[in-house]
Motif scaffolding. Sequence first.
Motif, PDB file in Angstrom:
ATOM      1  N   ALA A  58      33.206  31.092  51.680  1.00  0.00           N
ATOM      2  CA  ALA A  58      34.186  29.999  51.603  1.00  0.00           C
ATOM      3  C   ALA A  58      35.447  30.443  50.863  1.00  0.00           C
ATOM      4  CB  ALA A  58      33.573  28.791  50.912  1.00  0.00           C
ATOM      5  N   ASP A  59      35.326  31.525  50.082  1.00  0.00           N
ATOM      6  CA  ASP A  59      36.481  32.015  49.318  1.00  0.00           C
ATOM      7  C   ASP A  59      37.517  32.668  50.219  1.00  0.00           C
ATOM      8  OD1 ASP A  59      35.408  31.243  46.888  1.00  0.00           O
ATOM      9  OD2 ASP A  59      34.435  33.162  46.520  1.00  0.00           O
ATOM     10  N   LEU A  60      37.048  33.424  51.214  1.00  0.00           N
ATOM     11  CA  LEU A  60      37.932  34.239  52.042  1.00  0.00           C
ATOM     12  C   LEU A  60      38.947  33.362  52.782  1.00  0.00           C
ATOM     13  CD1 LEU A  60      38.481  37.153  52.905  1.00  0.00           C
ATOM     14  CD2 LEU A  60      36.880  36.820  54.798  1.00  0.00           C
ATOM     15  N   GLY A  61      40.217  33.510  52.415  1.00  0.00           N
ATOM     16  CA  GLY A  61      41.279  32.722  53.038  1.00  0.00           C
ATOM     17  C   GLY A  61      41.508  31.356  52.413  1.00  0.00           C
ATOM     18  N   TYR A  62      40.679  30.973  51.422  1.00  0.00           N
ATOM     19  CA  TYR A  62      40.843  29.659  50.773  1.00  0.00           C
ATOM     20  C   TYR A  62      42.168  29.630  50.009  1.00  0.00           C
ATOM     21  CZ  TYR A  62      39.965  25.652  47.719  1.00  0.00           C
ATOM     22  OH  TYR A  62      40.059  24.457  47.051  1.00  0.00           O
ATOM     23  N   GLN A  63      43.076  28.777  50.454  1.00  0.00           N
ATOM     24  CA  GLN A  63      44.423  28.685  49.860  1.00  0.00           C
ATOM     25  C   GLN A  63      45.073  30.061  49.745  1.00  0.00           C
ATOM     26  OE1 GLN A  63      44.273  26.350  46.216  1.00  0.00           O
ATOM     27  NE2 GLN A  63      43.654  24.513  47.307  1.00  0.00           N
ATOM     28  N   GLY A  64      44.762  30.924  50.723  1.00  0.00           N
ATOM     29  CA  GLY A  64      45.356  32.256  50.750  1.00  0.00           C
ATOM     30  C   GLY A  64      44.619  33.316  49.948  1.00  0.00           C
ATOM     31  N   TYR A  65      43.456  32.977  49.382  1.00  0.00           N
ATOM     32  CA  TYR A  65      42.703  33.971  48.597  1.00  0.00           C
ATOM     33  C   TYR A  65      42.258  35.104  49.520  1.00  0.00           C
ATOM     34  CZ  TYR A  65      39.484  36.028  45.244  1.00  0.00           C
ATOM     35  OH  TYR A  65      38.847  36.904  44.395  1.00  0.00           O
ATOM     36  N   PRO A  66      42.477  36.381  49.107  1.00  0.00           N
ATOM     37  CA  PRO A  66      42.322  37.499  50.047  1.00  0.00           C
ATOM     38  C   PRO A  66      40.928  38.103  50.188  1.00  0.00           C
ATOM     39  CG  PRO A  66      43.281  38.299  48.008  1.00  0.00           C
ATOM     40  CD  PRO A  66      43.114  36.810  47.851  1.00  0.00           C
ATOM     41  N   LYS A  67      39.977  37.721  49.348  1.00  0.00           N
ATOM     42  CA  LYS A  67      38.669  38.391  49.358  1.00  0.00           C
ATOM     43  C   LYS A  67      37.528  37.390  49.513  1.00  0.00           C
ATOM     44  CE  LYS A  67      40.137  42.628  48.856  1.00  0.00           C
ATOM     45  NZ  LYS A  67      39.776  43.767  49.713  1.00  0.00           N
ATOM     46  N   CYS A  78      38.433  34.148  35.314  1.00  0.00           N
ATOM     47  CA  CYS A  78      37.979  33.756  36.649  1.00  0.00           C
ATOM     48  C   CYS A  78      38.984  34.233  37.696  1.00  0.00           C
ATOM     49  CB  CYS A  78      37.779  32.243  36.754  1.00  0.00           C
ATOM     50  SG  CYS A  78      39.263  31.264  36.450  1.00  0.00           S
ATOM     51  N   HIS A  79      38.588  34.136  38.958  1.00  0.00           N
ATOM     52  CA  HIS A  79      39.452  34.446  40.103  1.00  0.00           C
ATOM     53  C   HIS A  79      39.945  35.892  40.124  1.00  0.00           C
ATOM     54  CE1 HIS A  79      40.453  29.863  39.927  1.00  0.00           C
ATOM     55  NE2 HIS A  79      39.225  30.100  40.367  1.00  0.00           N
ATOM     56  N   GLY A  80      39.133  36.805  39.571  1.00  0.00           N
ATOM     57  CA  GLY A  80      39.453  38.220  39.665  1.00  0.00           C
ATOM     58  C   GLY A  80      39.354  38.686  41.110  1.00  0.00           C
ATOM     59  N   ILE A  81      40.411  39.299  41.627  1.00  0.00           N
ATOM     60  CA  ILE A  81      40.446  39.735  43.028  1.00  0.00           C
ATOM     61  C   ILE A  81      39.841  41.134  43.151  1.00  0.00           C
ATOM     62  CG2 ILE A  81      41.921  40.216  45.025  1.00  0.00           C
ATOM     63  CD1 ILE A  81      44.021  38.345  43.789  1.00  0.00           C
ATOM     64  N   PRO A  82      38.792  41.298  43.970  1.00  0.00           N
ATOM     65  CA  PRO A  82      38.221  42.632  44.169  1.00  0.00           C
ATOM     66  C   PRO A  82      39.260  43.611  44.695  1.00  0.00           C
ATOM     67  CG  PRO A  82      36.733  40.950  44.997  1.00  0.00           C
ATOM     68  CD  PRO A  82      38.019  40.253  44.657  1.00  0.00           C
ATOM     69  N   GLY A  83      39.147  44.870  44.245  1.00  0.00           N
ATOM     70  CA  GLY A  83      40.092  45.900  44.634  1.00  0.00           C
ATOM     71  C   GLY A  83      39.560  47.272  44.264  1.00  0.00           C
ATOM     72  N   CYS A 212      44.403  30.448  28.326  1.00  0.00           N
ATOM     73  CA  CYS A 212      44.391  31.411  29.428  1.00  0.00           C
ATOM     74  C   CYS A 212      45.784  31.553  30.030  1.00  0.00           C
ATOM     75  CB  CYS A 212      43.463  30.917  30.550  1.00  0.00           C
ATOM     76  SG  CYS A 212      41.803  30.568  30.009  1.00  0.00           S
ATOM     77  N   LYS A 213      45.955  32.607  30.817  1.00  0.00           N
ATOM     78  CA  LYS A 213      47.202  32.741  31.573  1.00  0.00           C
ATOM     79  C   LYS A 213      46.887  33.297  32.961  1.00  0.00           C
ATOM     80  CE  LYS A 213      48.347  37.145  29.317  1.00  0.00           C
ATOM     81  NZ  LYS A 213      49.343  37.849  28.497  1.00  0.00           N
ATOM     82  N   VAL A 214      47.691  32.886  33.940  1.00  0.00           N
ATOM     83  CA  VAL A 214      47.517  33.313  35.326  1.00  0.00           C
ATOM     84  C   VAL A 214      48.479  34.458  35.620  1.00  0.00           C
ATOM     85  CG1 VAL A 214      47.581  32.595  37.751  1.00  0.00           C
ATOM     86  CG2 VAL A 214      46.863  30.960  35.995  1.00  0.00           C
ATOM     87  N   ASN A 215      47.965  35.493  36.276  1.00  0.00           N
ATOM     88  CA  ASN A 215      48.794  36.631  36.674  1.00  0.00           C
ATOM     89  C   ASN A 215      49.886  36.171  37.635  1.00  0.00           C
ATOM     90  OD1 ASN A 215      49.625  38.905  38.479  1.00  0.00           O
ATOM     91  ND2 ASN A 215      48.209  40.073  37.204  1.00  0.00           N
ATOM     92  N   ASP A 218      49.885  38.192  41.320  1.00  0.00           N
ATOM     93  CA  ASP A 218      48.948  37.855  42.403  1.00  0.00           C
ATOM     94  C   ASP A 218      48.670  36.355  42.516  1.00  0.00           C
ATOM     95  OD1 ASP A 218      46.754  37.158  40.654  1.00  0.00           O
ATOM     96  OD2 ASP A 218      46.130  39.239  40.542  1.00  0.00           O
ATOM     97  N   GLY A 219      49.040  35.586  41.491  1.00  0.00           N
ATOM     98  CA  GLY A 219      48.870  34.133  41.551  1.00  0.00           C
ATOM     99  C   GLY A 219      47.440  33.640  41.395  1.00  0.00           C
ATOM    100  N   TRP A 220      46.505  34.552  41.126  1.00  0.00           N
ATOM    101  CA  TRP A 220      45.082  34.171  41.057  1.00  0.00           C
ATOM    102  C   TRP A 220      44.404  34.573  39.744  1.00  0.00           C
ATOM    103  CZ3 TRP A 220      42.734  30.880  44.198  1.00  0.00           C
ATOM    104  CH2 TRP A 220      43.258  30.672  45.469  1.00  0.00           C
ATOM    105  N   THR A 221      44.551  35.843  39.366  1.00  0.00           N
ATOM    106  CA  THR A 221      43.757  36.382  38.258  1.00  0.00           C
ATOM    107  C   THR A 221      44.068  35.669  36.947  1.00  0.00           C
ATOM    108  OG1 THR A 221      43.848  38.537  39.363  1.00  0.00           O
ATOM    109  CG2 THR A 221      43.064  38.501  37.087  1.00  0.00           C
ATOM    110  N   VAL A 222      43.031  35.093  36.349  1.00  0.00           N
ATOM    111  CA  VAL A 222      43.177  34.362  35.086  1.00  0.00           C
ATOM    112  C   VAL A 222      42.583  35.210  33.961  1.00  0.00           C
ATOM    113  CG1 VAL A 222      42.607  32.258  33.814  1.00  0.00           C
ATOM    114  CG2 VAL A 222      42.994  32.161  36.291  1.00  0.00           C
ATOM    115  N   THR A 223      43.368  35.462  32.914  1.00  0.00           N
ATOM    116  CA  THR A 223      42.869  36.220  31.760  1.00  0.00           C
ATOM    117  C   THR A 223      42.977  35.381  30.495  1.00  0.00           C
ATOM    118  OG1 THR A 223      45.070  37.193  31.455  1.00  0.00           O
ATOM    119  CG2 THR A 223      43.464  38.494  32.701  1.00  0.00           C
ATOM    120  N   THR A 224      42.221  35.782  29.487  1.00  0.00           N
ATOM    121  CA  THR A 224      42.342  35.121  28.189  1.00  0.00           C
ATOM    122  C   THR A 224      43.708  35.475  27.594  1.00  0.00           C
ATOM    123  OG1 THR A 224      41.261  37.018  27.126  1.00  0.00           O
ATOM    124  CG2 THR A 224      39.854  35.158  27.728  1.00  0.00           C
ATOM    125  N   ALA A 225      44.303  34.545  26.887  1.00  0.00           N
ATOM    126  CA  ALA A 225      45.650  34.748  26.328  1.00  0.00           C
ATOM    127  C   ALA A 225      45.663  35.864  25.287  1.00  0.00           C
ATOM    128  CB  ALA A 225      46.166  33.452  25.731  1.00  0.00           C
TER     129      ALA A 225
END
Length: 261
Positions: A58-67, A78-83, A212-215, A218-225
């Motif tokens: 369900a993730d693949l393509g969800y709101q443009g999510y690439p993986k 959360c929302h770490g993009i595989p690479g 937290c802050k969003v990258n 990429d608009g997805w990857t969330v990291t601790t501040a």
Amino acid sequence: MDITLKSPSEIEKMRVVGAATARVLEMIEPYIVPGVTTDELDKIMNDYIEQKENAISADLGYQGYPKATCISINEVVCHGIPGPHKLHKGDIVNIDVTVLKDKYHGDSSRMFIVGETSPRNQQLCKCAQEAMYEAIKTVRPGSNLTEIGAAIQKVADKAGFSIVRDYCGHGIGKGFHEEPSVLHYKNNFNCIIEEGMCFTIEPMINAGTYKCKVNKKDGWTVTTADKQPSAQYEHTLLVIPNGVEVLTLRKDEDFPRIIVH
């Protein structure tokens, strides 16, 4: 609030997709080793979902999510993009999987430790899992969603960790994200739980600040501040007549599938 209570036929579909979701996280465990890339893990899981479970991510393509999955390492909340990133010994890794089968969603995540890690990282992972379990124990018809946040807050406070506030659990079924929102910290968002509700509990626990802050790239990857590590566990739940059923329970867990009050 438009909360959909699941019919008996919908509940059966939720059980099927919940079990499939659990099997993905069971299957991937032997592959979590130093040197493997998150892209490789993502491909293994996507192939398994499609070929073995006859389902889709369900993730693949969800709101443009690439993986197909989210793989979040160390300070990634959360929302770490595989690479191409390789896992290293000592990393703590959250893998979040959402399976779509027969039009219904199953959503679950867990922590993996690559080799051995620091005692603090171990404690953080344990705290996130314990917080989720304690929250699940509160769920039954007639209880309030506020009890979930209170239970998680108690566990996190005792361990000296913080709870992410920017993201929450959610209703789930035909929709990936349905009502209600499930807050993981002490709150006053009153909602009486009813039989037939399906929702996730997925506390994100940070070693340092809850912020937290969003990258922006990429608009997805969330990291601790503060770049300190974060841990998360998640299950999809069904409210049954006298308690709760954990639809995404795995074989490696020492926790009951059904809790009766």
